[in-house]
Design a protein around this motif. Structure first.
Motif, PDB file in Angstrom:
ATOM      1  N   ASN A  54       0.811  -1.218   0.000  1.00  0.00           N
ATOM      2  CA  ASN A  54       0.000   0.000   0.000  1.00  0.00           C
ATOM      3  C   ASN A  54       0.845   1.269   0.000  1.00  0.00           C
ATOM      4  N   ALA A  55       2.150   1.145  -0.127  1.00  0.00           N
ATOM      5  CA  ALA A  55       3.031   2.318  -0.070  1.00  0.00           C
ATOM      6  C   ALA A  55       2.780   3.244  -1.245  1.00  0.00           C
ATOM      7  N   TYR A  56       2.857   4.542  -0.998  1.00  0.00           N
ATOM      8  CA  TYR A  56       2.641   5.560  -2.034  1.00  0.00           C
ATOM      9  C   TYR A  56       3.666   5.423  -3.157  1.00  0.00           C
ATOM     10  N   ARG A  57       4.882   5.012  -2.798  1.00  0.00           N
ATOM     11  CA  ARG A  57       5.933   4.850  -3.804  1.00  0.00           C
ATOM     12  C   ARG A  57       5.520   3.858  -4.896  1.00  0.00           C
ATOM     13  N   GLY A  58       4.696   2.884  -4.539  1.00  0.00           N
ATOM     14  CA  GLY A  58       4.267   1.891  -5.518  1.00  0.00           C
ATOM     15  C   GLY A  58       3.534   2.506  -6.695  1.00  0.00           C
ATOM     16  N   HIS A  59       2.766   3.562  -6.441  1.00  0.00           N
ATOM     17  CA  HIS A  59       2.040   4.229  -7.522  1.00  0.00           C
ATOM     18  C   HIS A  59       3.013   4.954  -8.453  1.00  0.00           C
ATOM     19  N   ALA A  60       4.021   5.601  -7.868  1.00  0.00           N
ATOM     20  CA  ALA A  60       5.032   6.281  -8.690  1.00  0.00           C
ATOM     21  C   ALA A  60       5.822   5.254  -9.495  1.00  0.00           C
ATOM     22  N   ARG A  61       6.097   4.097  -8.887  1.00  0.00           N
ATOM     23  CA  ARG A  61       6.857   3.047  -9.580  1.00  0.00           C
ATOM     24  C   ARG A  61       6.069   2.523 -10.786  1.00  0.00           C
ATOM     25  N   THR A  62       4.777   2.278 -10.591  1.00  0.00           N
ATOM     26  CA  THR A  62       3.944   1.789 -11.685  1.00  0.00           C
ATOM     27  C   THR A  62       3.898   2.796 -12.834  1.00  0.00           C
ATOM     28  N   PHE A  63       3.748   4.067 -12.478  1.00  0.00           N
ATOM     29  CA  PHE A  63       3.709   5.128 -13.501  1.00  0.00           C
ATOM     30  C   PHE A  63       5.027   5.191 -14.263  1.00  0.00           C
ATOM     31  N   LEU A  64       6.143   5.089 -13.532  1.00  0.00           N
ATOM     32  CA  LEU A  64       7.458   5.154 -14.164  1.00  0.00           C
ATOM     33  C   LEU A  64       7.686   3.965 -15.091  1.00  0.00           C
ATOM     34  N   LYS A  65       7.259   2.774 -14.683  1.00  0.00           N
ATOM     35  CA  LYS A  65       7.412   1.580 -15.521  1.00  0.00           C
ATOM     36  C   LYS A  65       6.609   1.720 -16.812  1.00  0.00           C
ATOM     37  N   ASP A  66       5.427   2.327 -16.708  1.00  0.00           N
ATOM     38  CA  ASP A  66       4.627   2.558 -17.905  1.00  0.00           C
ATOM     39  C   ASP A  66       5.346   3.514 -18.859  1.00  0.00           C
ATOM     40  N   LEU A  67       5.944   4.555 -18.303  1.00  0.00           N
ATOM     41  CA  LEU A  67       6.708   5.497 -19.124  1.00  0.00           C
ATOM     42  C   LEU A  67       7.903   4.806 -19.776  1.00  0.00           C
ATOM     43  N   GLU A  68       8.593   3.974 -18.997  1.00  0.00           N
ATOM     44  CA  GLU A  68       9.792   3.296 -19.491  1.00  0.00           C
ATOM     45  C   GLU A  68       9.452   2.330 -20.626  1.00  0.00           C
ATOM     46  N   SER A  69       8.286   1.699 -20.553  1.00  0.00           N
ATOM     47  CA  SER A  69       7.906   0.756 -21.601  1.00  0.00           C
ATOM     48  C   SER A  69       7.717   1.456 -22.945  1.00  0.00           C
TER      49      SER A  69
END
Length: 370
Positions: free
Chosen positions: A266-281
Protein backbone atom coordinates in the motif's frame (compact mmCIF):
# COMPACT_ATOMS: atom_id res chain seq x y z
CA UNK A 1 17.87 6.61 -29.77
CA UNK A 2 14.90 4.61 -28.52
CA UNK A 3 15.77 1.14 -27.33
CA UNK A 4 13.73 -1.76 -26.17
CA UNK A 5 13.82 -2.48 -22.42
CA UNK A 6 13.30 -6.16 -23.08
CA UNK A 7 15.80 -8.67 -21.83
CA UNK A 8 17.17 -10.75 -24.72
CA UNK A 9 18.57 -14.18 -23.98
CA UNK A 10 19.98 -15.82 -27.12
CA UNK A 11 21.07 -19.10 -25.59
CA UNK A 12 17.72 -20.64 -24.66
CA UNK A 13 14.00 -20.66 -25.30
CA UNK A 14 12.96 -21.31 -21.72
CA UNK A 15 11.34 -18.57 -19.68
CA UNK A 16 13.87 -16.41 -17.86
CA UNK A 17 13.71 -16.42 -14.05
CA UNK A 18 13.98 -12.62 -14.20
CA UNK A 19 10.53 -11.13 -13.77
CA UNK A 20 9.56 -8.63 -16.43
CA UNK A 21 11.90 -9.92 -19.15
CA UNK A 22 11.04 -12.14 -22.08
CA UNK A 23 12.92 -14.85 -23.86
CA UNK A 24 14.10 -14.24 -27.44
CA UNK A 25 14.39 -16.53 -30.47
CA UNK A 26 17.55 -18.56 -30.87
CA UNK A 27 17.52 -18.85 -34.66
CA UNK A 28 20.04 -16.05 -35.25
CA UNK A 29 22.73 -15.83 -32.55
CA UNK A 30 24.01 -12.28 -32.03
CA UNK A 31 27.66 -11.50 -31.37
CA UNK A 32 28.69 -9.18 -28.54
CA UNK A 33 28.75 -5.63 -29.87
CA UNK A 34 31.75 -4.85 -27.67
CA UNK A 35 34.25 -7.66 -28.17
CA UNK A 36 32.65 -8.91 -31.45
CA UNK A 37 33.86 -12.38 -30.50
CA UNK A 38 31.57 -14.10 -28.01
CA UNK A 39 27.86 -14.69 -28.31
CA UNK A 40 25.74 -11.99 -26.69
CA UNK A 41 23.57 -13.19 -23.81
CA UNK A 42 21.67 -9.98 -23.12
CA UNK A 43 20.55 -6.67 -24.56
CA UNK A 44 21.24 -3.85 -22.13
CA UNK A 45 18.01 -2.11 -21.13
CA UNK A 46 19.96 1.11 -20.60
CA UNK A 47 21.80 1.35 -23.94
CA UNK A 48 20.35 -1.34 -26.18
CA UNK A 49 23.79 -2.89 -26.77
CA UNK A 50 24.00 -6.69 -27.13
CA UNK A 51 26.77 -7.95 -24.84
CA UNK A 52 28.34 -11.14 -23.61
CA UNK A 53 28.54 -11.69 -19.85
CA UNK A 54 32.14 -10.52 -19.45
CA UNK A 55 31.61 -7.31 -21.45
CA UNK A 56 28.41 -6.55 -19.56
CA UNK A 57 30.15 -7.04 -16.21
CA UNK A 58 32.98 -4.74 -17.27
CA UNK A 59 30.63 -2.07 -18.67
CA UNK A 60 28.44 -2.08 -15.55
CA UNK A 61 31.40 -1.91 -13.16
CA UNK A 62 33.16 0.80 -15.17
CA UNK A 63 30.03 2.95 -15.21
CA UNK A 64 29.82 2.75 -11.42
CA UNK A 65 33.54 3.54 -11.21
CA UNK A 66 33.12 6.61 -13.44
CA UNK A 67 30.16 7.76 -11.32
CA UNK A 68 32.34 7.51 -8.20
CA UNK A 69 35.20 9.42 -9.84
CA UNK A 70 33.03 12.13 -11.41
CA UNK A 71 31.25 12.89 -8.14
CA UNK A 72 34.40 12.44 -6.01
CA UNK A 73 32.39 10.31 -3.61
CA UNK A 74 35.30 8.99 -1.55
CA UNK A 75 38.74 9.97 -0.32
CA UNK A 76 41.60 7.52 0.14
CA UNK A 77 41.67 6.10 3.66
CA UNK A 78 38.01 6.71 4.52
CA UNK A 79 35.88 4.20 6.40
CA UNK A 80 32.69 3.58 4.43
CA UNK A 81 29.58 1.82 5.69
CA UNK A 82 27.49 -0.03 3.09
CA UNK A 83 23.78 -0.05 3.93
CA UNK A 84 22.99 -3.75 3.54
CA UNK A 85 19.44 -5.10 3.46
CA UNK A 86 20.14 -8.40 1.70
CA UNK A 87 18.22 -7.24 -1.39
CA UNK A 88 19.57 -7.09 -4.95
CA UNK A 89 20.63 -3.42 -4.81
CA UNK A 90 22.64 -3.56 -1.59
CA UNK A 91 24.13 -6.95 -2.49
CA UNK A 92 25.31 -5.70 -5.89
CA UNK A 93 26.57 -2.51 -4.23
CA UNK A 94 28.64 -4.47 -1.68
CA UNK A 95 30.04 -6.74 -4.40
CA UNK A 96 30.94 -3.89 -6.78
CA UNK A 97 32.34 -1.64 -4.03
CA UNK A 98 34.66 -4.40 -2.81
CA UNK A 99 35.70 -5.21 -6.39
CA UNK A 100 36.38 -1.58 -7.40
CA UNK A 101 38.12 -0.83 -4.10
CA UNK A 102 40.61 -3.58 -4.90
CA UNK A 103 40.80 -2.98 -8.65
CA UNK A 104 41.46 0.77 -8.43
CA UNK A 105 42.98 1.00 -4.95
CA UNK A 106 40.41 3.37 -3.47
CA UNK A 107 42.01 2.70 -0.11
CA UNK A 108 38.65 2.40 1.62
CA UNK A 109 37.83 0.40 4.72
CA UNK A 110 34.42 -1.13 3.93
CA UNK A 111 31.87 -2.29 6.49
CA UNK A 112 28.30 -3.61 6.25
CA UNK A 113 25.55 -1.89 8.23
CA UNK A 114 22.06 -3.40 8.48
CA UNK A 115 18.84 -2.30 10.13
CA UNK A 116 16.48 -4.87 11.67
CA UNK A 117 13.02 -3.32 11.51
CA UNK A 118 11.46 -6.28 13.29
CA UNK A 119 9.28 -7.67 10.48
CA UNK A 120 8.68 -11.38 11.05
CA UNK A 121 8.88 -13.47 7.91
CA UNK A 122 10.70 -10.75 5.96
CA UNK A 123 13.55 -8.93 7.66
CA UNK A 124 14.63 -11.90 9.77
CA UNK A 125 15.04 -13.93 6.56
CA UNK A 126 16.81 -11.15 4.65
CA UNK A 127 19.27 -10.64 7.50
CA UNK A 128 20.35 -14.25 7.07
CA UNK A 129 21.33 -13.27 3.52
CA UNK A 130 23.29 -10.30 4.87
CA UNK A 131 25.15 -12.59 7.25
CA UNK A 132 26.08 -14.85 4.33
CA UNK A 133 27.24 -11.78 2.40
CA UNK A 134 29.45 -10.89 5.36
CA UNK A 135 31.20 -14.22 5.01
CA UNK A 136 31.35 -14.08 1.20
CA UNK A 137 32.83 -10.58 1.04
CA UNK A 138 34.79 -10.83 4.29
CA UNK A 139 33.50 -7.49 5.59
CA UNK A 140 32.62 -6.52 9.18
CA UNK A 141 28.87 -6.37 9.89
CA UNK A 142 26.88 -4.28 12.36
CA UNK A 143 23.12 -4.80 12.86
CA UNK A 144 21.00 -2.19 14.68
CA UNK A 145 17.35 -2.83 15.47
CA UNK A 146 14.26 -0.68 15.91
CA UNK A 147 13.56 -2.52 19.13
CA UNK A 148 16.89 -1.60 20.75
CA UNK A 149 16.80 2.00 19.43
CA UNK A 150 13.12 2.87 19.83
CA UNK A 151 11.57 0.11 21.91
CA UNK A 152 9.25 -0.80 19.03
CA UNK A 153 9.33 -3.31 16.17
CA UNK A 154 7.51 -2.73 12.89
CA UNK A 155 5.23 -5.67 13.72
CA UNK A 156 4.15 -3.86 16.90
CA UNK A 157 3.83 -0.52 15.10
CA UNK A 158 1.57 -1.99 12.41
CA UNK A 159 -0.65 -3.50 15.11
CA UNK A 160 -1.23 0.02 16.44
CA UNK A 161 -1.28 2.18 13.29
CA UNK A 162 -2.57 -0.25 10.66
CA UNK A 163 -1.29 -0.60 7.10
CA UNK A 164 -2.19 2.84 5.76
CA UNK A 165 0.71 4.93 7.09
CA UNK A 166 3.12 2.29 8.36
CA UNK A 167 5.74 3.04 5.68
CA UNK A 168 6.02 6.59 7.04
CA UNK A 169 7.12 5.23 10.41
CA UNK A 170 9.52 2.72 8.87
CA UNK A 171 11.16 5.19 6.49
CA UNK A 172 11.77 7.82 9.17
CA UNK A 173 13.04 5.33 11.75
CA UNK A 174 15.29 3.53 9.24
CA UNK A 175 16.99 6.73 8.15
CA UNK A 176 17.84 7.67 11.72
CA UNK A 177 18.79 4.07 12.59
CA UNK A 178 21.34 4.06 9.75
CA UNK A 179 22.87 7.26 11.09
CA UNK A 180 23.01 5.88 14.62
CA UNK A 181 24.61 2.67 13.38
CA UNK A 182 27.11 4.68 11.33
CA UNK A 183 28.08 6.65 14.42
CA UNK A 184 28.58 3.40 16.35
CA UNK A 185 30.88 2.15 13.58
CA UNK A 186 32.60 5.57 13.32
CA UNK A 187 32.34 5.54 9.54
CA UNK A 188 33.06 8.62 7.43
CA UNK A 189 30.28 7.96 4.92
CA UNK A 190 27.35 5.64 4.25
CA UNK A 191 26.73 4.42 0.72
CA UNK A 192 23.26 3.18 -0.13
CA UNK A 193 21.96 1.01 -2.95
CA UNK A 194 19.58 3.61 -4.41
CA UNK A 195 19.45 3.09 -8.18
CA UNK A 196 18.25 5.22 -11.09
CA UNK A 197 14.69 3.90 -10.82
CA UNK A 198 14.59 4.77 -7.10
CA UNK A 199 15.79 8.33 -7.72
CA UNK A 200 13.32 8.87 -10.58
CA UNK A 201 10.47 7.52 -8.42
CA UNK A 202 11.41 9.92 -5.63
CA UNK A 203 11.44 12.87 -8.04
CA UNK A 204 7.94 11.94 -9.24
CA UNK A 205 6.66 11.47 -5.67
CA UNK A 206 7.93 14.88 -4.60
CA UNK A 207 6.46 16.54 -7.70
CA UNK A 208 3.07 14.95 -7.00
CA UNK A 209 3.23 16.02 -3.34
CA UNK A 210 4.52 19.51 -4.15
CA UNK A 211 7.44 18.98 -1.76
CA UNK A 212 9.91 21.55 -3.09
CA UNK A 213 12.44 21.11 -0.27
CA UNK A 214 12.82 17.37 -0.82
CA UNK A 215 12.62 17.78 -4.60
CA UNK A 216 15.79 19.88 -4.55
CA UNK A 217 17.65 17.35 -2.41
CA UNK A 218 16.47 13.99 -3.73
CA UNK A 219 18.64 13.95 -6.88
CA UNK A 220 21.87 14.73 -5.02
CA UNK A 221 24.35 11.88 -5.40
CA UNK A 222 25.98 12.85 -2.11
CA UNK A 223 24.58 14.57 0.96
CA UNK A 224 26.90 16.60 3.14
CA UNK A 225 26.37 16.62 6.89
CA UNK A 226 24.54 19.68 8.21
CA UNK A 227 24.76 18.96 11.89
CA UNK A 228 26.24 16.72 14.52
CA UNK A 229 25.07 13.14 14.47
CA UNK A 230 24.40 12.99 10.73
CA UNK A 231 26.76 11.00 8.52
CA UNK A 232 27.08 11.99 4.82
CA UNK A 233 25.53 9.54 2.36
CA UNK A 234 26.20 8.74 -1.27
CA UNK A 235 24.62 6.70 -4.08
CA UNK A 236 27.22 4.95 -6.27
CA UNK A 237 24.42 3.20 -8.19
CA UNK A 238 22.50 6.42 -8.89
CA UNK A 239 22.70 6.01 -12.68
CA UNK A 240 22.34 2.20 -12.77
CA UNK A 241 19.00 0.89 -14.06
CA UNK A 242 17.20 -1.54 -11.78
CA UNK A 243 16.90 -4.04 -14.66
CA UNK A 244 20.66 -4.02 -15.15
CA UNK A 245 21.26 -4.52 -11.44
CA UNK A 246 18.99 -7.59 -11.63
CA UNK A 247 20.90 -8.84 -14.68
CA UNK A 248 24.26 -8.29 -12.97
CA UNK A 249 23.16 -10.14 -9.83
CA UNK A 250 21.66 -12.97 -11.89
CA UNK A 251 24.64 -13.59 -14.17
CA UNK A 252 27.13 -13.14 -11.30
CA UNK A 253 25.04 -15.61 -9.27
CA UNK A 254 25.08 -13.28 -6.28
CA UNK A 255 23.31 -14.36 -3.09
CA UNK A 256 20.44 -11.95 -2.44
CA UNK A 257 16.94 -11.88 -0.95
CA UNK A 258 14.14 -11.03 -3.40
CA UNK A 259 10.90 -11.11 -1.39
CA UNK A 260 8.99 -7.83 -1.12
CA UNK A 261 8.23 -6.38 2.32
CA UNK A 262 4.90 -7.73 3.56
CA UNK A 263 3.84 -4.23 4.69
CA UNK A 264 4.72 -2.31 1.51
CA UNK A 265 1.94 -3.11 -1.05
CA UNK A 266 0.00 0.00 0.00
CA UNK A 267 3.03 2.32 -0.07
CA UNK A 268 2.64 5.56 -2.03
CA UNK A 269 5.93 4.85 -3.80
CA UNK A 270 4.27 1.89 -5.52
CA UNK A 271 2.04 4.23 -7.52
CA UNK A 272 5.03 6.28 -8.69
CA UNK A 273 6.86 3.05 -9.58
CA UNK A 274 3.94 1.79 -11.69
CA UNK A 275 3.71 5.13 -13.50
CA UNK A 276 7.46 5.15 -14.16
CA UNK A 277 7.41 1.58 -15.52
CA UNK A 278 4.63 2.56 -17.91
CA UNK A 279 6.71 5.50 -19.12
CA UNK A 280 9.79 3.30 -19.49
CA UNK A 281 7.91 0.76 -21.60
CA UNK A 282 7.18 3.53 -24.12
CA UNK A 283 10.46 5.41 -23.78
CA UNK A 284 13.36 3.64 -21.99
CA UNK A 285 15.21 6.93 -21.48
CA UNK A 286 12.33 8.19 -19.28
CA UNK A 287 14.18 7.15 -16.11
CA UNK A 288 17.23 9.28 -16.92
CA UNK A 289 15.05 12.09 -18.29
CA UNK A 290 13.18 12.35 -14.98
CA UNK A 291 16.45 12.32 -13.01
CA UNK A 292 18.00 15.05 -15.19
CA UNK A 293 14.83 17.12 -14.83
CA UNK A 294 15.17 16.91 -11.05
CA UNK A 295 18.88 17.74 -11.21
CA UNK A 296 18.26 20.84 -13.32
CA UNK A 297 15.32 22.06 -11.26
CA UNK A 298 15.43 25.74 -10.34
CA UNK A 299 13.28 27.44 -7.71
CA UNK A 300 12.28 31.05 -8.20
CA UNK A 301 13.49 33.75 -5.84
CA UNK A 302 11.33 34.31 -2.79
CA UNK A 303 10.20 30.72 -2.32
CA UNK A 304 10.43 30.00 1.40
CA UNK A 305 12.50 26.91 2.17
CA UNK A 306 12.72 25.09 5.53
CA UNK A 307 15.63 26.15 7.73
CA UNK A 308 17.66 23.13 8.80
CA UNK A 309 18.35 22.88 12.51
CA UNK A 310 18.48 20.16 15.17
CA UNK A 311 15.83 18.40 17.23
CA UNK A 312 15.45 19.87 20.73
CA UNK A 313 15.00 16.39 22.19
CA UNK A 314 17.49 14.05 20.49
CA UNK A 315 19.77 16.45 18.60
CA UNK A 316 19.08 14.85 15.21
CA UNK A 317 18.85 17.09 12.15
CA UNK A 318 15.40 18.70 11.84
CA UNK A 319 13.64 21.76 10.41
CA UNK A 320 11.20 21.75 13.34
CA UNK A 321 11.52 21.87 17.13
CA UNK A 322 11.15 18.08 17.17
CA UNK A 323 12.43 15.72 14.47
CA UNK A 324 9.95 13.47 12.70
CA UNK A 325 11.30 10.41 14.49
CA UNK A 326 10.69 11.89 17.95
CA UNK A 327 7.16 12.97 17.04
CA UNK A 328 6.29 9.53 15.63
CA UNK A 329 7.75 7.84 18.69
CA UNK A 330 5.84 10.19 21.00
CA UNK A 331 2.62 9.29 19.22
CA UNK A 332 3.29 5.56 19.55
CA UNK A 333 4.17 5.78 23.23
CA UNK A 334 1.08 7.87 23.99
CA UNK A 335 -1.26 5.68 21.93
CA UNK A 336 -1.82 8.59 19.53
CA UNK A 337 -0.61 7.13 16.22
CA UNK A 338 -1.72 10.10 14.11
CA UNK A 339 0.51 12.52 16.01
CA UNK A 340 3.34 12.15 13.49
CA UNK A 341 1.10 11.84 10.42
CA UNK A 342 0.34 15.17 8.78
CA UNK A 343 1.26 18.61 10.08
CA UNK A 344 0.97 19.00 13.83
CA UNK A 345 3.88 21.37 14.41
CA UNK A 346 1.81 23.51 16.78
CA UNK A 347 1.81 20.60 19.25
CA UNK A 348 5.62 20.38 19.43
CA UNK A 349 5.86 22.95 22.25
CA UNK A 350 3.29 21.00 24.27
CA UNK A 351 5.23 17.77 23.75
CA UNK A 352 8.54 19.35 24.76
CA UNK A 353 7.04 20.96 27.88
CA UNK A 354 5.12 17.73 28.65
CA UNK A 355 1.88 19.68 28.69
CA UNK A 356 -1.15 17.36 28.45
CA UNK A 357 -3.09 17.51 25.20
CA UNK A 358 -6.76 18.47 25.28
CA UNK A 359 -9.39 15.75 25.04
CA UNK A 360 -10.32 17.00 21.56
CA UNK A 361 -6.69 16.82 20.37
CA UNK A 362 -6.23 13.31 21.72
CA UNK A 363 -9.45 12.09 20.16
CA UNK A 364 -8.40 13.43 16.75
CA UNK A 365 -4.94 11.84 16.97
CA UNK A 366 -6.14 8.50 18.31
CA UNK A 367 -8.47 7.58 15.48
CA UNK A 368 -6.90 5.58 12.66
CA UNK A 369 -8.45 4.48 9.37
CA UNK A 370 -7.58 0.79 8.99
Amino acid sequence: MTTSPAFTHTATRRKSPLSGFRAAPVEMPVLCSSCVDKRAVLKRPKTGHSLCKECFFWAFEEEVHQTILAAKLFRHGETVGIAASGGKDSTVLAHVMKLLNERYDYGLKLMLLSVDEGITGYRDDSLETVKRNQQQYELPLKIVSYEELYGWTMDAIVQQVGLKNNCTFCGVFRRQALDRGAIMLKVDKICTGHNADDVAETVLMNVLRGDIARLRRCTAISTASEGDGVVPRCKPLKYAYEKEIVLYAYFKKLDYFSTECIYSPNAYRGHARTFLKDLESVRPSSIMDVIHSGENLSVREGVKMPVQGTCNRCGYISSQALCKSCVLLEGLNRGLPKLGIGKHHRLHDKILSQTPLTEKEERKLRSVDF
